[in-house]
Design a protein around this motif. Sequence first.
Motif, mmCIF file in Angstrom:
data_model
loop_
_atom_site.group_PDB
_atom_site.id
_atom_site.type_symbol
_atom_site.label_atom_id
_atom_site.label_comp_id
_atom_site.label_asym_id
_atom_site.label_seq_id
_atom_site.Cartn_x
_atom_site.Cartn_y
_atom_site.Cartn_z
ATOM 1 N N THR A 1 36.304 2.228 -17.936
ATOM 2 C CA THR A 1 36.630 1.946 -16.534
ATOM 3 C C THR A 1 35.466 1.351 -15.752
ATOM 4 O O THR A 1 35.611 1.056 -14.563
ATOM 5 N N ILE A 2 34.330 1.173 -16.390
ATOM 6 C CA ILE A 2 33.177 0.580 -15.711
ATOM 7 C C ILE A 2 33.494 -0.873 -15.362
ATOM 8 O O ILE A 2 34.018 -1.630 -16.179
ATOM 9 N N GLU A 3 33.147 -1.273 -14.140
ATOM 10 C CA GLU A 3 33.408 -2.639 -13.677
ATOM 11 C C GLU A 3 32.112 -3.428 -13.608
ATOM 12 O O GLU A 3 31.050 -2.881 -13.293
ATOM 13 N N ASN A 4 32.208 -4.741 -13.896
ATOM 14 C CA ASN A 4 31.022 -5.592 -13.773
ATOM 15 C C ASN A 4 30.926 -6.143 -12.357
ATOM 16 O O ASN A 4 31.614 -5.673 -11.449
ATOM 17 N N GLU A 5 30.077 -7.127 -12.157
ATOM 18 C CA GLU A 5 29.842 -7.652 -10.811
ATOM 19 C C GLU A 5 31.103 -8.237 -10.191
ATOM 20 O O GLU A 5 31.263 -8.243 -8.963
ATOM 21 N N GLU A 6 32.014 -8.769 -10.985
ATOM 22 C CA GLU A 6 33.261 -9.336 -10.486
ATOM 23 C C GLU A 6 34.355 -8.289 -10.330
ATOM 24 O O GLU A 6 35.467 -8.604 -9.906
ATOM 25 N N GLY A 7 34.024 -7.054 -10.677
ATOM 26 C CA GLY A 7 35.015 -5.996 -10.606
ATOM 27 C C GLY A 7 35.928 -5.950 -11.809
ATOM 28 O O GLY A 7 36.939 -5.239 -11.805
ATOM 29 N N ASN A 8 35.593 -6.696 -12.862
ATOM 30 C CA ASN A 8 36.426 -6.736 -14.060
ATOM 31 C C ASN A 8 36.151 -5.536 -14.963
ATOM 32 O O ASN A 8 34.986 -5.222 -15.257
ATOM 33 N N THR A 9 37.214 -4.914 -15.409
ATOM 34 C CA THR A 9 37.084 -3.898 -16.446
ATOM 35 C C THR A 9 37.054 -4.594 -17.805
ATOM 36 O O THR A 9 37.166 -5.823 -17.895
ATOM 37 N N VAL A 10 36.935 -3.800 -18.854
ATOM 38 C CA VAL A 10 36.967 -4.368 -20.206
ATOM 39 C C VAL A 10 38.301 -5.075 -20.447
ATOM 40 O O VAL A 10 38.356 -6.135 -21.087
ATOM 41 N N LEU A 11 39.396 -4.543 -19.913
ATOM 42 C CA LEU A 11 40.712 -5.161 -20.092
ATOM 43 C C LEU A 11 40.779 -6.525 -19.412
ATOM 44 O O LEU A 11 41.354 -7.470 -19.965
ATOM 45 N N HIS A 12 40.229 -6.644 -18.220
ATOM 46 C CA HIS A 12 40.190 -7.942 -17.538
ATOM 47 C C HIS A 12 39.471 -8.987 -18.393
ATOM 48 O O HIS A 12 39.940 -10.124 -18.551
ATOM 49 N N GLU A 13 38.319 -8.609 -18.940
ATOM 50 C CA GLU A 13 37.539 -9.556 -19.724
ATOM 51 C C GLU A 13 38.263 -9.946 -21.006
ATOM 52 O O GLU A 13 38.239 -11.105 -21.419
ATOM 53 N N ALA A 14 38.917 -8.984 -21.645
ATOM 54 C CA ALA A 14 39.678 -9.292 -22.857
ATOM 55 C C ALA A 14 40.840 -10.226 -22.540
ATOM 56 O O ALA A 14 41.125 -11.173 -23.281
ATOM 57 N N ALA A 15 41.525 -9.980 -21.411
ATOM 58 C CA ALA A 15 42.646 -10.831 -21.010
ATOM 59 C C ALA A 15 42.185 -12.229 -20.644
ATOM 60 O O ALA A 15 42.878 -13.219 -20.907
ATOM 61 N N LYS A 16 41.014 -12.329 -20.064
ATOM 62 C CA LYS A 16 40.496 -13.617 -19.619
ATOM 63 C C LYS A 16 40.017 -14.482 -20.770
ATOM 64 O O LYS A 16 40.069 -15.714 -20.698
ATOM 65 N N HIS A 17 39.578 -13.884 -21.854
ATOM 66 C CA HIS A 17 38.952 -14.627 -22.947
ATOM 67 C C HIS A 17 39.807 -14.666 -24.214
ATOM 68 O O HIS A 17 39.293 -14.793 -25.319
ATOM 69 N N ASP A 18 41.120 -14.588 -24.038
ATOM 70 C CA ASP A 18 42.059 -14.778 -25.153
ATOM 71 C C ASP A 18 41.797 -13.801 -26.296
ATOM 72 O O ASP A 18 41.738 -14.200 -27.464
ATOM 73 N N SER A 19 41.648 -12.539 -25.966
ATOM 74 C CA SER A 19 41.430 -11.503 -26.984
ATOM 75 C C SER A 19 42.643 -10.581 -27.013
ATOM 76 O O SER A 19 42.595 -9.427 -26.551
ATOM 77 N N SER A 20 43.760 -11.093 -27.509
ATOM 78 C CA SER A 20 45.018 -10.348 -27.440
ATOM 79 C C SER A 20 44.959 -9.056 -28.252
ATOM 80 O O SER A 20 45.538 -8.041 -27.858
ATOM 81 N N GLY A 21 44.248 -9.065 -29.395
ATOM 82 C CA GLY A 21 44.124 -7.852 -30.195
ATOM 83 C C GLY A 21 43.368 -6.772 -29.455
ATOM 84 O O GLY A 21 43.752 -5.588 -29.477
#
Length: 494
Positions: free
Chosen positions: A102-122
């Motif tokens: 649940t940790i967020e980066n500077e953009e407020g993205n969680t790990v799920l946001h980053e995975a969704a943004k970078h085409d990591s469907s698995g």
Amino acid sequence: MDPDLFKSAKSGNVTELKSFAEKNPEALEDSTPNGNTALHIALQAKHTDFALEISRLRPSLLLKQNSRGDTPLHVAAKAGHLTPVRELICQADKCFNRCVLTIENEEGNTVLHEAAKHDSSGVVFLLMRTDRHLMLAANKAGASALYVAAEEGIDQTTERILAAMNKIPDAYWEGPNGRTPLHAAVIRGHIDIIRVLCDARPEFLREKDTDGSYPIHYAAALGNLKIVRMLLEYDKHIAYFGDRDNRWPFHLAASNGYTNIMKELLQRFPDSGETSDNQNWNALHIAVERGNLEVVRYILNSDKLAELINEGNKEGNTPLHLAIFYHQFSISLLLLKDKRVEFNVINRKGQTAMDIIVCDHEVSRKLEKILIWKVLSQMGGKRCLPGKDDRDKDPRTQSYKGLSNAISTVAGLIITVSFAAAFTIPGGYIGDGSNKGKATLAGKPFLWIFIITDSLALFSSTCIALLLFFAGLDQNSHPAATTENELNNQSPNT
């Protein structure tokens, strides 16, 4: 960071890592100037074994954030590394009870946001299965993981998140400014994502953002005919949806100059061109204000839109009133050429088109205003307001005279100086000998340059002075100087 540790992380040498850890275990938590630990570096370089070993030696590194706020799991999710993500999650479960997810980066993205943004469907599937609460999170822009995936055009990830949302009724799916993922897909032009979203969530077609705009409004405003057709196939009623100003897709297409969208909407919905917004502006009013000449020409040539030509808005202004008011002179001439245009219509302020052009005291584009005034006069255009002329009280119109006088003065000075310079050749004349009286610089290119430029200055300034003298630029040259009686008594052949 210790250079040996940095090199080991870059190369992924586990043996060197173990040796370094035995000698200096505390140094494993060192970081680079950007805040990257050896675990970050190893994951960026795709060295899974090294990453797993150092996370086992120093579990606290899983919580470390670099200067962008990314934890090692953020880095692994961006890269789509399923195996290290799975192993790091297991390691985090043992030590931190999954709070690392649940940790967020500077953009407020969680790990799920980053995975969704970078085409990591698995990775997306793994994260949603591991912690369903990740589906409830929004980043600092207010975007959900589904919105991010749709915006990036990642169809497989979008499908997986949509499937998971069916099992999580309270899942968050919105984006910035109240937009849906369908808004994002339409704006970015992702055809496949649009189809996926409409199939799974047709209700998105009728969701509006905080500006009151529906997905079809963006499609029409951006001129994407293929997307407009696709959206109408799913729900034809959205062609009649208005935004916050009650502007329909037809209006937005006219506003942005997309006649192909207008043709498509008219073909499917013949009455869609009759609509007006909250200020009673129709598509022709809007096109005139925006200066979209091709749209105006299309409307004038369309039998289905003839009733728009002389329609007044809330203030009673017809398209001709607006064309003159907004200085759209090409459109004004195009309207005046159409015999159906009524040019003596009176608006709510008691103004005809002639009143607007006569009362316009702006200095800019004076010649175009005179041309429109002349055309209106020849066609029988009349004034409705009293023909009083208070221009002399308006300092803006006085700039005509001031500008004329200033130019005349400068032109006179240039004439005087250039005329005098013709008799004072640079370098003077030879005083004695066989070449007495001849210019010292005779035959030199600089002398010819002087003669040419001096002649041009004398000729051009003389022409300007004569033109201003004959033109006069006084009150009688301005359309406002023509009184109401003079306008009424002029014949069309004047």
